[in-house]
Design an enzyme around this catalytic site. Sequence first.
Site, mmCIF file in Angstrom:
data_model
loop_
_atom_site.group_PDB
_atom_site.id
_atom_site.type_symbol
_atom_site.label_atom_id
_atom_site.label_comp_id
_atom_site.label_asym_id
_atom_site.label_seq_id
_atom_site.Cartn_x
_atom_site.Cartn_y
_atom_site.Cartn_z
ATOM 1 N N LYS A 190 19.667 -119.155 -25.072
ATOM 2 C CA LYS A 190 20.016 -119.251 -26.490
ATOM 3 C C LYS A 190 21.261 -118.408 -26.801
ATOM 4 O O LYS A 190 21.321 -117.226 -26.481
ATOM 5 C CB LYS A 190 18.852 -118.775 -27.367
ATOM 6 N N CYS A 394 19.182 -76.679 -6.739
ATOM 7 C CA CYS A 394 19.186 -75.744 -7.860
ATOM 8 C C CYS A 394 17.834 -75.026 -7.985
ATOM 9 O O CYS A 394 17.580 -74.086 -7.234
ATOM 10 C CB CYS A 394 19.578 -76.464 -9.140
ATOM 11 N N GLN A 398 16.114 -72.038 -5.657
ATOM 12 C CA GLN A 398 15.546 -70.775 -6.143
ATOM 13 C C GLN A 398 14.090 -70.641 -5.686
ATOM 14 O O GLN A 398 13.658 -69.567 -5.240
ATOM 15 C CB GLN A 398 15.629 -70.723 -7.674
ATOM 16 N N HIS A 535 24.489 -78.440 -7.883
ATOM 17 C CA HIS A 535 23.921 -79.792 -7.851
ATOM 18 C C HIS A 535 24.834 -80.719 -7.048
ATOM 19 O O HIS A 535 25.719 -81.357 -7.626
ATOM 20 C CB HIS A 535 23.780 -80.340 -9.268
ATOM 21 N N GLU A 537 24.312 -83.555 -6.000
ATOM 22 C CA GLU A 537 24.162 -84.962 -6.391
ATOM 23 C C GLU A 537 25.239 -85.425 -7.361
ATOM 24 O O GLU A 537 25.552 -86.612 -7.428
ATOM 25 C CB GLU A 537 22.762 -85.221 -6.972
HETATM 26 N N1 GLN Z 1 15.853 -73.321 -14.211
HETATM 27 C C1 GLN Z 1 16.783 -72.850 -13.228
HETATM 28 C C2 GLN Z 1 17.893 -72.033 -13.866
HETATM 29 O O1 GLN Z 1 18.149 -72.177 -15.037
HETATM 30 C C3 GLN Z 1 17.341 -73.980 -12.426
HETATM 31 C C4 GLN Z 1 18.113 -74.966 -13.229
HETATM 32 C C5 GLN Z 1 18.304 -76.287 -12.549
HETATM 33 O O2 GLN Z 1 17.589 -76.622 -11.625
HETATM 34 N N2 GLN Z 1 19.256 -77.082 -13.007
HETATM 35 O O3 GLN Z 1 18.531 -71.246 -13.214
#
Ligand code: GLN
Length: 561
Positions: A190, A394, A398, A535, A537
């Site tokens: 359509k 990230c 940690q 990051h 990615e």
């Molecule tokens: N929460 C963590 C920080 O602020 C990691 C942040 C994240 O993974 N983008 O350092």
Amino acid sequence: MKNNHKYIFVVGGVMSGVGKGIATSSIGALLQAKGFSVNLLKVDPYLNVDAGTMNPIEHGEVFVLNSGLETDQDMGNYERFLNRDLTGDDYITSGMVYKHVIEAERALKYGGKCVEAIPHIRDEIINRFQKSAKVNKSDITVVEIGGTIGDYQNIMFIEAARVMKVKYPNDVAFVMVSFLPVPHALGEMKSKPTQNALRQLNSYGVNADIIIARSEVPMDHRRKEKIAVSCSLPVEHIISAPDIESVFDVPINFEKDNISKILLKILHLKDKKNGPGIGEWIKFAKSVINTKDTLDIAIVGKYFNTGDFVLTDAYVSVLEAIKYSSYKLGRKAKIHTINSRDYEGDALKTADFKALDKFDGIIVPGGFGESGIEGKLAVIKYAREKKIPYFGLCYGMQLMVIEYARNVLGLKDANTAEINKNSSALVIDIMPDQKKKIAEGNYGGSMRLGAYSAHLQKGTIAYNAYSSRRSSAKADKNDVIQERHRHRYEVNPEYIKKIEDAGLIFSGKSPNGILMEIAELPKKVHPFFLGTQFHPEFLARPLAPHPLFTAFLNASIDRKK
Ligand code: GLN
């Protein structure tokens, strides 16, 4: 007035969510393949000044540019399709525009005039379109105007585009991405909603130069003619855009209807013969369809709770990064989503750790806050002990450091200040200069955002990965890389020596040696146990996969063998 620079405005008709972002990216990629320098610009009509404060569950991933600007995930698609970095000037929200104008008014910049949407907001938008063209030194800027025709929110942007078309008629083109339903009861495509959307656009004083007709099925010539006549367009200017298996085929499909040639004609540009062409892209797109061998990769996260939709949106860059590296290695990655809450608290009693053995690799992506953390730590411990390839992004890095501190260094109370400020071993903590900002409630300002350099240690997994030639991120001759960040906390300098003495290597550090950027175990201890404070990615591209994702997946392939 002469302008010279060319603009293509992409607007949505009928409804959203039909691939306007991919259409914009594809147009950019095609014109770039012809040899033009192209930048893409996203307009988000919301009042947020940037996308940083938006919840990924509702709005999808927050994408970060080199400049540190937090944007909509479309910017990620743009960079991936263009295979180039975009600038902070390539993203505009209504919030940015209004904030600028209102601040200028408060600073008496308008010389006592009444400040109004027309002309002041409109002209500020035009300024920003032109600035983006200038900063990028491009030939063509493709602007995607968010939302659909008829929304109140994007009217100012369409008005700005209209004025540009009036001023520079030969330099501006409008593309409408519209949807043509095929109701099952009728079995017929359509065209009326599209005609109505076009009329709405006309009521703003604009006509589309091209209509991209999104539909489940290809559009036949008859339908094209019908739309062409009712929308006052030549029939060739109706581009058939049926659903296809892979988004990477979209540019190839557009080109079947000669979209780039038509656009060049509308923009009074001569076709170039010296472009790189889309050969490489076609090769990549074919590998997406033809790759059969699989790999099983688990993503351990917490933004899964409203189904698959959330997964693909909240972690889109991670999923894309996995794709590009896996296709490069001749594998198709099957993604398994693991909810970290299944590995903590009461769930621990029934948690099936053995089920993790079937994965060839495990990723803990970025995240914020407390929920699901203990579950992630339990999975990381399992991956370390069972030598399952592990990649922490990230927060995932940690947590890897916390896990190591707890279970290898014996610092049972190890934690991040994000979760427990009173922990006796804050191995992840806030840096002193950020503490002040947080005390003032300035959370946005306390983040480390955008591209920062890191120096790599020779002989490490990270160092070797970044030496590979055809990748999105390479080390320079001083072994320094640039990667994008979005986090508030860092590895606490007080614990670095203790952690390194216990065997975890910080293979990437900020050039002044203070901030830990990459952590890894030596290859002889674990096939791949590596995390990045940044990051990676965000820099992975179809034609230039990210070296760390490739290294991780290589280790996963070895495990599968
Ligand atoms: N929460 C963590 C920080 O602020 C990691 C942040 C994240 O993974 N983008 O350092």
